[in-house]
Design an enzyme around this catalytic site. Structure first.
Site, PDB file in Angstrom:
ATOM      1  N   HIS A  83       9.549 -10.646   1.797  1.00  0.00           N
ATOM      2  CA  HIS A  83       9.634 -10.338   3.225  1.00  0.00           C
ATOM      3  C   HIS A  83       9.878 -11.589   4.068  1.00  0.00           C
ATOM      4  O   HIS A  83       9.222 -12.613   3.852  1.00  0.00           O
ATOM      5  CB  HIS A  83       8.349  -9.638   3.681  1.00  0.00           C
ATOM      6  CG  HIS A  83       8.153  -8.322   3.005  1.00  0.00           C
ATOM      7  ND1 HIS A  83       7.354  -8.176   1.897  1.00  0.00           N
ATOM      8  CD2 HIS A  83       8.688  -7.094   3.267  1.00  0.00           C
ATOM      9  CE1 HIS A  83       7.388  -6.912   1.502  1.00  0.00           C
ATOM     10  NE2 HIS A  83       8.191  -6.237   2.313  1.00  0.00           N
TER      11      HIS A  83
ATOM     12  N   GLY B 119       7.881   0.433   2.709  1.00  0.00           N
ATOM     13  CA  GLY B 119       7.909   1.181   1.443  1.00  0.00           C
ATOM     14  C   GLY B 119       8.831   2.379   1.455  1.00  0.00           C
ATOM     15  O   GLY B 119       8.954   3.081   0.448  1.00  0.00           O
TER      16      GLY B 119
ATOM     17  N   SER C 230      10.234  -1.956   5.368  1.00  0.00           N
ATOM     18  CA  SER C 230       9.359  -3.057   5.772  1.00  0.00           C
ATOM     19  C   SER C 230      10.142  -4.220   6.377  1.00  0.00           C
ATOM     20  O   SER C 230       9.618  -4.951   7.214  1.00  0.00           O
ATOM     21  CB  SER C 230       8.555  -3.553   4.574  1.00  0.00           C
ATOM     22  OG  SER C 230       9.428  -3.910   3.528  1.00  0.00           O
TER      23      SER C 230
ATOM     24  N   ASP D 226       5.149 -13.870  -0.314  1.00  0.00           N
ATOM     25  CA  ASP D 226       5.471 -12.896  -1.362  1.00  0.00           C
ATOM     26  C   ASP D 226       6.912 -13.038  -1.858  1.00  0.00           C
ATOM     27  O   ASP D 226       7.305 -12.414  -2.849  1.00  0.00           O
ATOM     28  CB  ASP D 226       5.197 -11.455  -0.888  1.00  0.00           C
ATOM     29  CG  ASP D 226       6.050 -11.033   0.300  1.00  0.00           C
ATOM     30  OD1 ASP D 226       6.989 -11.762   0.660  1.00  0.00           O
ATOM     31  OD2 ASP D 226       5.761  -9.975   0.885  1.00  0.00           O
TER      32      ASP D 226
ATOM     33  N   ASN E  81      14.280  -0.531  -0.892  1.00  0.00           N
ATOM     34  CA  ASN E  81      13.224  -0.017  -1.785  1.00  0.00           C
ATOM     35  C   ASN E  81      13.795   0.866  -2.886  1.00  0.00           C
ATOM     36  O   ASN E  81      13.244   0.913  -3.982  1.00  0.00           O
ATOM     37  CB  ASN E  81      12.167   0.746  -0.988  1.00  0.00           C
ATOM     38  CG  ASN E  81      11.280  -0.204  -0.209  1.00  0.00           C
ATOM     39  OD1 ASN E  81      10.877  -1.245  -0.732  1.00  0.00           O
ATOM     40  ND2 ASN E  81      10.991   0.124   1.035  1.00  0.00           N
TER      41      ASN E  81
END
Lengths: 841, 197
Positions: free
Chosen positions: B176, B64, B26, B173, B92
């Site tokens: 990111h 992801g 991502s 968040d 991840n």
């Protein structure tokens, strides 16, 4: 007014027994509504407490970044008096004897969660019934016992902090299916979180403030609070906003209970209307006499109005009395079937609602009865037979009652559409049953000319009293129709939610299975005798164009939170799958499923199937063309089918499925679901899988599914209880209808007796009449009921299969003999009355 | 003469068509933003500003994704024949607590595959946030320089250098990067890539 009231009292005094039967009828019918309403409120409370259990508080403000003091103060300034707790959570690696494992550490302040909590293996509910955690103690998800080999009393480290396992969690009441976590949980006290030394600059930690109030916040208040949050990333959660699957299911079922209450009430109205109508004959001559004596029309109106109010009021009072007296017994009888979590309470608003409904219902039902009586002619004073033939129920008089029923239907079903549909269908069924009864009468006239003995006489009476027979058949048929509808819908909901075989549900969902691992995983499962239910490919892509129009848009800083969310959704990567078979339980609503493979050399556009709601959200229709980008490569597809997906089935599925031959070459991961495993197998599966495939993510859905299905099954038991209650009401109404019919026929029966017919023959005559009516009603009502089930189940609940239940044949096979028995019972009871055969002239 | 040849060489380099494949998660894909705002697109912009006339960027970021899918995804892109492949995978794996040995093995397979393509490889280093514990963080961070040394490939020591943990440069968040954050990342990556063109 006084005169009217006294006259009403005199009418009651004249026929005290009939009055008692009438109020008993109302009382028994309304008792059904009383219990059903109480059920509904209890379920609403149950739903509410479950939602609160999942949420843990009335409000929470959470963020991964710092929550500015001024914003929090602005929110708190708008809140009513509150109790506040703080919690933090983060992911970290935990070391155990068997290795290192990712865990989610949740540190909570003493007294949180306010609602729900953790059911521990030692049998206590934490924090409400258990000793609070000591600083060094921790509560662990049960998976950690298997995966890391830790036991109760063992010490383990989180960062620099040393903790001791106090207990394992048996059930996390705050865990919903939609919010499953990717790691097992470790609960510690918030005071001891610093000891871990893991919360530093750069750490990803979620902080939450939780609030509890004396009552829940209104929607407008929540909106006000939302406006006070200015920093991005701060999330405000309330129980209403918690889109939990369990709550949705319970609300769904709750609406059905409302509909069942309505059906029970409709049954009461059928009985009451039939009773009033049967009384109309006598009242017609009474009204004519009063008019003849110079009494004003308004006084006559109020006299009958008071009479009906006394009937309704008496019935309602009796309902209240019976309701209060029987409540503890009903609780004892019903609660064991609903499970320990469910509490059937008494609510004071229930009697208030029942009184309101009874009064308004009775008043609106009295209009079509009183209005024609007011039009009585003086001739009726001298000839009751003429009088009875002149009592006409004018259809416009039913408008207030229909309006009342419509309001009730909307209110009880929580849906304007459902309410309107219900009333429309009831009227439709009434028309069908009436027409069928008329047809039957013509056939009856034909048969009566050819039959002999009691059958001939019964048929003659049925055809002679046309209006009475039609009313009786339509009332009984509607009752049978509703009786069939209730279990039909119940079965339909069970099918919708649980599928046909609950034991087939998966225990685990497996994600991130790599292409090269698929075969190995299948071999692994075969070797260890673990069943794999579904294995589906998942290809990440991005929608580029819909019908040649660009799909992606940038997110501007001026967007509101909701717009930003929508935009994110539009920009988000979409998961595609492909396959030749339609997923189990899915239904193509438009277009058709793929028939062949896509050939990229000869075809430009592949076929794609889209889920209904997803298509609606993106504004995509059948025949539209969607262009995707799969890791830089274009994939073009035309929508050839729109599909309804049953998301409640606990099976992996996709919004977008492409024709086979389209994405086989694309990089993809796979997801799978396992078969249903026993508890022992689950432990073994997790252990072996973790060892062999450490990168495959596994979510144990069994525990969550168990809870969801447990609640559904509990609710299903409630629905069975509801259905039985409604059926009891229906049978009471049925008994009343027959009783009224026999009473209406007492003059004829007296005459037959005088003419020399034996009591046995008279009884047989009445029983045959009632059986004939019940038989016809069962045929017409049964077919109408099945039609209603089909409309509600297939059209409204979008069920793909017609729900089949044994109730369809059990109900008619009870109704027909029951009608005969009740007729026999009533006639025998009346025959014992010394005046019964004297009222001939 | 020497000066002429040097200028000629530079002009050739600046005019040559270069294809750069970014294979990542991502962070590479540009989660929550327009893909044109993600760092691969900004790297292209920086290269064009520096005078490179023809640069093709392929953004192979998938939100992801872990290193497990790296090898199969590489094969999908083989036909695009990239000159440089930037591997930005592993975040991840770390966030999900995948054993570092597994992550390292997956990345090794990818690099070995790319070596066989005769393509220049840039490996982007990742670090785990402090809440993952010192032991795991150190083991995880060590994967990238170890592999870079072993295969003698270029290394971006830490992809999120100057961005990770800075609220102004990240989305709400906290994980990111936002548009500003991506510009910082792009500069970090550019500083390694431009030497390879």
């Amino acid at each position: 007014m006084r005169l009217s009231f006294l006259y009403a009292c005199r009418l009651i005094k004249q026929s005290r027994k009939l009055y008692f039967i009438a109020i008993l009828n109302i009382a028994l019918g309304l008792l059904g509504l009383f219990v059903l309403q109480n059920f509904k409120f209890s379920i609403q409370d149950s739903v509410q407490s479950r939602v609160l259990s999942l949420m843990g508080s009335h409000l929470s403000v959470s963020s991964r970044s710092i929550i500015p003091e001024d914003e929090l103060s602005a929110v708190e300034a708008l809140l009513p008096e509150f109790d506040k707790r703080f919690s933090q959570s983060f992911y970290t690696m935990m070391q155990g004897p068997k290795g290192l494992r990712l865990v989610q550490v949740i540190a909570q302040e003493e007294g949180y969660p306010f609602f729900g909590g953790l059911e521990l293996r030692s049998g206590v509910l934490y924090p409400s019934n258990a000793r609070l955690l000591k600083q060094e103690e921790a509560l662990l998800s049960p998976e950690l016992q298997i995966q890391l080999g830790v036991q109760v009393g063992d010490e383990f480290e989180i960062g620099e902090g040393v903790y001791k396992v106090r207990d394992f969690i048996e059930k996390d009441l705050g865990q919903s299916f939609s919010a499953f976590s990717l790691a097992p949980k470790v609960y510690i006290t918030v005071q001891n979180i610093e000891a871990t030394e893991l919360i530093q600059t750069g750490s990803i930690v979620s902080k939450s403030y939780h609030y509890k109030f004396s009552q829940e916040l209104s929607t407008s208040k929540i909106k006000q609070l939302q406006k006070k949050i200015l920093s991005p990333g701060i999330r405000l959660s309330t129980p209403d906003r918690n889109g939990d699957q369990i709550s949705r299911l319970l609300n769904y079922l709750n609406d059905f209970l409302g509909l069942s209450s309505l059906m029970a009430f409709t049954l009461v109205c059928i009985g009451l209307h039939y009773y009033y109508k049967s009384q109309a004959d006598r009242w017609y001559s009474e009204a004519a006499l009063l008019k003849y004596l110079g009494i004003k029309k308004s006084q006559i109106f109020f006299a009958f109005f008071f009479f009906m109010a006394l009937v309704g009021g008496g019935g309602t009072l009796l309902t209240m009395l019976l309701g209060m007296l029987l409540s503890p017994f009903i609780q004892i009888l019903i609660v064991p079937y609903l499970g320990a979590d469910f509490q059937l309470n008494f609510y004071w608003k229930t009697p208030l609602i029942v009184v309101f409904i009874a009064v308004i219902g009775n008043v609106s039902l009295s209009i079509p009865v009183i209005y024609p009586i007011l039009k009585s002619r003086t001739a009726a004073v001298f000839n009751a037979k003429i009088a009875s033939s002149r009592v006409k129920m004018l259809s416009f008089c039913y408008i207030p009652f229909t309006a009342f029923m419509f309001a009730m239907a909307v209110g009880l079903s929580n849906s304007f559409l459902l309410g309107a549909l219900f009333i429309g269908l009831v009227i439709g069924v009434l028309i069908i049953t009436t027409l069928s009864a008329i047809l039957f009468l013509y056939l009856g006239a034909f048969i009566s000319n050819r039959a002999g003995g009691s059958a001939k006489l019964s048929m003659r009476y049925l055809t002679h009293y046309k209006a009475s027979t039609i009313t009786m058949v339509s009332s009984l048929a509607l009752s049978v129709g509703l009786m069939i509808l209730i279990p039909g819908i119940q079965k339909s909901i069970e099918l919708e939610i649980m599928g046909e075989d609950v034991s087939n549900r998966s225990s685990f969902f497996l994600f991130d299975i790599q292409e090269e691992e698929v075969q190995a995983l299948e071999d692994f499962c075969e070797l260890h005798s673990f069943g794999l239910a579904t294995v589906l490919p998942m290809v990440r892509s991005r929608i580029l164009k819909i019908n040649s129009n660009d799909f992606n848009r940038s997110i501007n800083s001026g967007f509101t939170r909701e717009e930003e969310f929508r935009q994110r959704f539009r920009n988000r990567v979409v998961n595609l799958s492909y396959g030749s078979q339609i997923p189990e339980g899915d239904k193509v609503t438009e277009g058709k499923w793929f028939e062949d493979r896509y050939n990229w050399e000869t075809e430009e556009w592949a076929e794609i199937s889209i889920e209904t709601r997803y298509a609606k959200r993106l504004g995509i229709e059948l025949g539209d063309r969607v262009e995707f980008e799969v890791l830089g490569m274009p994939v073009k597809a035309e929508v050839t089918s729109i599909r309804q997906v049953n998301w409640t089935r606990f099976n992996p599925n996709f919004f977008l499925i492409l024709q086979p031959g389209t994405l086989e070459m694309a990089p993809k991961t796979w997801l799978a679901s396992s078969s249903h495993f026993s508890e022992k197998e689950q432990i073994r599966f997790q252990e072996l899988l973790f060892e062999r495939f450490p990168t495959i993510s596994v979510v144990n859905v069994d525990q969550i599914a168990e809870r969801v299905f447990g609640i559904i099954q509990q609710m299903s038991s409630a629905l069975i209880g509801m259905s039985v209650m409604s059926l009891l009401v229906a049978f009471i109404v049925l008994g009343t209808l027959i009783y009224q019919k026999v009473l209406m026929r007492r003059n004829d029966l007296g005459l037959l007796k005088i003419l020399g017919m034996t009591e046995k023959r008279v009884t047989l005559l009445i029983v045959m009449e009632c059986i004939a009516i019940a038989f016809l009603s069962c045929i017409v009502g049964g077919i109408s009921g099945l039609g209603l089930v089909s409309i509600f189940s297939i059209q409204l609940l979008s069920n793909s299969i017609f729900p089949i239940t044994s109730a369809y044949w059990i109900i008619p096979s009870i109704v027909v003999p029951f009608s005969g028995w009740i007729a026999y019972f009533v006639i025998k009871k009346l025959q014992h009355h010394k005046d019964f055969y004297r009222q001939v002239f | 003469m020497m000066r002429f040849l040097l200028i000629l060489f530079l002009v050739q380099a600046l005019c040559a068509d270069s294809k750069i494949l970014f294979i990542g998660d991502s962070l590479t894909e540009g989660y929550g933003l327009d893909p044109e705002k993600a760092y691969p697109a900004v790297v292209k912009e920086l290269l064009l500003n520096e005078g490179y006339k023809s640069v093709t960027i392929i953004n192979g970021g998938v939100s992801g994704s872990t290193t497990s899918s790296g090898l199969s995804r590489l094969k999908w892109f083989q036909r695009s024949k990239p000159d440089i492949v930037v591997i930005a995978l592993g975040a991840n794996d770390g966030l999900r607590g995948i054993p570092v040995q597994k992550t390292e093995a997956n990345l090794k397979k990818m690099i070995q595959e790319l070596v066989s393509w005769d393509t220049k490889v840039v490996l982007c280093g990742m670090k785990m946030p402090p809440n993952y514990g010192m032991e795991y963080r150190n083991q995880f961070a060590e994967i990238f320089p170890t592999l870079a040394t072993e295969f003698e490939i270029d290394l971006v020591p830490f992809l999120l250098k100057g961005v990770g943990g800075v609220p102004d440069l990240n989305l709400s968040d906290g994980i990111h990067p936002n548009e500003k954050g991506y510009r910082v990342i792009a500069k970090t990556v550019y500083s390694v890539i431009y030497k390879l063109l």
